[in-house]
Design an enzyme around this catalytic site. Structure first.
Site, PDB file in Angstrom:
ATOM      1  N   LYS A 298       0.835  -1.211   0.000  1.00 17.15           N
ATOM      2  CA  LYS A 298       0.000   0.000   0.000  1.00 17.15           C
ATOM      3  C   LYS A 298       0.873   1.264   0.000  1.00 17.15           C
ATOM      4  O   LYS A 298       0.655   2.173  -0.781  1.00 17.15           O
ATOM      5  CB  LYS A 298      -0.937   0.024   1.226  1.00 17.15           C
ATOM      6  CG  LYS A 298      -1.878  -1.159   1.299  1.00 17.15           C
ATOM      7  CD  LYS A 298      -2.786  -1.082   2.516  1.00 17.15           C
ATOM      8  CE  LYS A 298      -2.084  -1.126   3.859  1.00 17.15           C
ATOM      9  NZ  LYS A 298      -1.345  -2.370   4.136  1.00 17.15           N
TER      10      LYS A 298
ATOM     11  N   ARG B 131      11.372  -1.334  10.947  1.00 20.81           N
ATOM     12  CA  ARG B 131      10.258  -0.888  11.772  1.00 20.81           C
ATOM     13  C   ARG B 131      10.108  -1.788  12.989  1.00 20.81           C
ATOM     14  O   ARG B 131      10.254  -3.000  12.896  1.00 20.81           O
ATOM     15  CB  ARG B 131       8.959  -0.894  10.954  1.00 20.81           C
ATOM     16  CG  ARG B 131       8.619   0.474  10.406  1.00 20.81           C
ATOM     17  CD  ARG B 131       7.474   0.476   9.454  1.00 20.81           C
ATOM     18  NE  ARG B 131       6.248  -0.171   9.925  1.00 20.81           N
ATOM     19  CZ  ARG B 131       5.121  -0.183   9.231  1.00 20.81           C
ATOM     20  NH1 ARG B 131       5.059   0.429   8.055  1.00 20.81           N
ATOM     21  NH2 ARG B 131       4.051  -0.786   9.702  1.00 20.81           N
TER      22      ARG B 131
ATOM     23  N   ARG C  38      -9.756   1.021   8.629  1.00 24.63           N
ATOM     24  CA  ARG C  38      -9.200  -0.265   9.039  1.00 24.63           C
ATOM     25  C   ARG C  38     -10.274  -1.177   9.631  1.00 24.63           C
ATOM     26  O   ARG C  38      -9.998  -2.311   9.965  1.00 24.63           O
ATOM     27  CB  ARG C  38      -8.222   0.014  10.141  1.00 24.63           C
ATOM     28  CG  ARG C  38      -6.746  -0.133  10.117  1.00 24.63           C
ATOM     29  CD  ARG C  38      -6.006  -0.868   9.181  1.00 24.63           C
ATOM     30  NE  ARG C  38      -4.718  -1.229   9.655  1.00 24.63           N
ATOM     31  CZ  ARG C  38      -3.595  -0.575   9.375  1.00 24.63           C
ATOM     32  NH1 ARG C  38      -3.609   0.523   8.666  1.00 24.63           N
ATOM     33  NH2 ARG C  38      -2.451  -1.046   9.799  1.00 24.63           N
TER      34      ARG C  38
ATOM     35  N   ARG D 165      -0.598  -8.618  13.414  1.00 21.39           N
ATOM     36  CA  ARG D 165      -1.123  -7.652  12.434  1.00 21.39           C
ATOM     37  C   ARG D 165      -1.937  -8.391  11.361  1.00 21.39           C
ATOM     38  O   ARG D 165      -2.981  -7.903  10.931  1.00 21.39           O
ATOM     39  CB  ARG D 165       0.028  -6.870  11.794  1.00 21.39           C
ATOM     40  CG  ARG D 165       0.610  -5.818  12.739  1.00 21.39           C
ATOM     41  CD  ARG D 165       2.005  -5.393  12.338  1.00 21.39           C
ATOM     42  NE  ARG D 165       2.080  -4.734  11.067  1.00 21.39           N
ATOM     43  CZ  ARG D 165       3.206  -4.656  10.344  1.00 21.39           C
ATOM     44  NH1 ARG D 165       4.324  -5.195  10.785  1.00 21.39           N
ATOM     45  NH2 ARG D 165       3.198  -4.038   9.190  1.00 21.39           N
TER      46      ARG D 165
ATOM     47  N   ARG E 194      11.727  -5.807   5.116  1.00 17.62           N
ATOM     48  CA  ARG E 194      11.517  -4.383   4.800  1.00 17.62           C
ATOM     49  C   ARG E 194      12.519  -3.496   5.541  1.00 17.62           C
ATOM     50  O   ARG E 194      12.824  -3.711   6.708  1.00 17.62           O
ATOM     51  CB  ARG E 194      10.103  -3.960   5.198  1.00 17.62           C
ATOM     52  CG  ARG E 194       9.897  -2.449   5.033  1.00 17.62           C
ATOM     53  CD  ARG E 194       8.467  -2.044   5.054  1.00 17.62           C
ATOM     54  NE  ARG E 194       7.772  -2.472   6.250  1.00 17.62           N
ATOM     55  CZ  ARG E 194       6.460  -2.333   6.417  1.00 17.62           C
ATOM     56  NH1 ARG E 194       5.734  -1.775   5.474  1.00 17.62           N
ATOM     57  NH2 ARG E 194       5.879  -2.744   7.516  1.00 17.62           N
TER      58      ARG E 194
END
Ligand code: AP5
Length: 209
Positions: free
Chosen positions: A13, A153, A88, A164, A122
Site C-alpha cells: 500500500k 520498523r 481499518r 497484524r 523491509r
C-alpha cells in the site's frame, strides 16, 4: 480523486501510494506514517498509539477517526487524497462516509506467506520515507535515494507481524465487501512486480498518463 488503498500489512500500500499519489497529484495520507511521526515527536497521540502499534493492534477509533478528519480538512486535500491504512474497520469506514465521499477503494491482494517475507525484509528510511526490501538493496544499511541510515520498523518482528495479519483478517478484510456493495471496489493483484502493480492500479482507476 478521493481514494482509499486497502490490503493486508505488506501488500505494498505504502509503496504504491507513493507512486500513484505522485502520478495523480494528490497527497498520500498514511495513518501509520502519521502515528510513527507523532510517536517520534512524543506528542500525546503518539504516546497513546505506541502500546497498540507495538502489539500490532489497532489504535482506538476515538483517536484515529478525529486525526484523519482533521487531516482531510486541510487545503492540500481539497482536490483529492489517497488514504493508506484508513479505514481499518467498519466503524472507521462508516465514519469516513460522514465527512468525505470516496471515488474508489483499491484492494491490493497478496497471500499471507508472501507478506511475511516482505515485512521481515523491509527497510525504511526515516529521512526521506523511502521503503525498500533487503533483497533489492546492494547495501541494506544505507538509503539508496538519500544516503541516510535505514531502519527496521519496530512492528516488523515475527510476533507482531502475526498479530497484524490476524487483526487484518478479522477487522479490515470485511471492508472489501463493504466497498464492493457500494460499487467502489477495484481489485488489484499485488503479487506482481512493483511496476506492474502500479500499472494495474492506474488501469483499474481508468487513469491514462
Ligand atoms: P501501517 O503503517 O498502516 O502498517 P500496515 O497496514 O501493517 O501496512 P504496512 O505499512 O506494513 O505495509 P504496506 O502495505 O504499506 O507495504 P509496503 O509498501 O511497506 O500501520 C502500522 C500500525 O499503525 C498498525 O498496526 C496500527 O497499530 C496503527 N494504525 C495505522 N492505521 C490505523 C488505523 N486506521 N486504525 C487504527 N490503527 C492504525 O511494502 C512492504 C514490503 O514489501 C517492502 O519491503 C516493499 O519494498 C515490498 N514490496 C512492495 N511491493 C512489492 C511487490 N510488488 N513485490 C515485491 N515486494 C514488494
Amino acid at each position: 480523486m478521493n481514494l482509499v488503498f486497502l490490503g493486508p500489512p505488506g501488500a505494498g500500500k505504502g509503496t504504491q501510494a507513493a507512486v500513484v499519489s505522485q502520478a495523480l497529484g494528490i497527497p498520500h495520507v498514511s495513518t501509520g506514517d502519521m502515528f510513527r511521526k507523532a510517536l517520534k515527536e512524543e506528542t500525546p497521540i503518539g504516546l497513546k498509539a505506541k502500546a497498540f502499534m507495538d502489539k500490532g493492534e489497532l489504535v482506538p477509533d476515538s483517536v484515529t477517526i478525529e486525526m484523519v478528519k482533521e487531516r482531510l480538512s486541510e487545503d492540500d486535500c481539497k482536490n483529492g487524497y489517497l488514504l493508506d491504512g484508513f479505514p481499518r474497520n467498519l466503524d472507521q469506514a462508516e465514519a469516513l462516509a460522514t465527512f468525505s465521499q470516496l471515488d474508489a477503494a483499491v484492494n491490493i491482494a497478496v497471500a499471507d506467506e508472501k507478506l511475511i517475507a516482505r515485512l521481515s525484509g523491509r527497510r525504511f528510511c526515516p529521512k526521506c520515507s523511502g521503503t525498500f526490501h533487503v533483497s533489492k538493496l546492494a547495501d541494506e544499511k544505507t538509503c539508496p535515494d538519500c544516503g541516510a541510515e535505514l531502519i527496521q520498523r519496530a512492528d516488523d518482528n515475527p510476533a507482531t507481524i502475526a498479530n497484524r495479519l490476524s487483526v487484518y483478517h478479522k477487522e479490515t478484510s470485511p471492508l472489501t465487501a463493504f466497498y464492493a456493495q457500494k460499487g467502489l471496489l477495484k481489485e488489484v493483484d499485488g503479487d506482481q512486480s512493483m511496476d506492474d502493480v502500479s500499472a494495474a492500479i492506474l488501469k483499474a482507476l481508468a487513469v491514462n498518463l
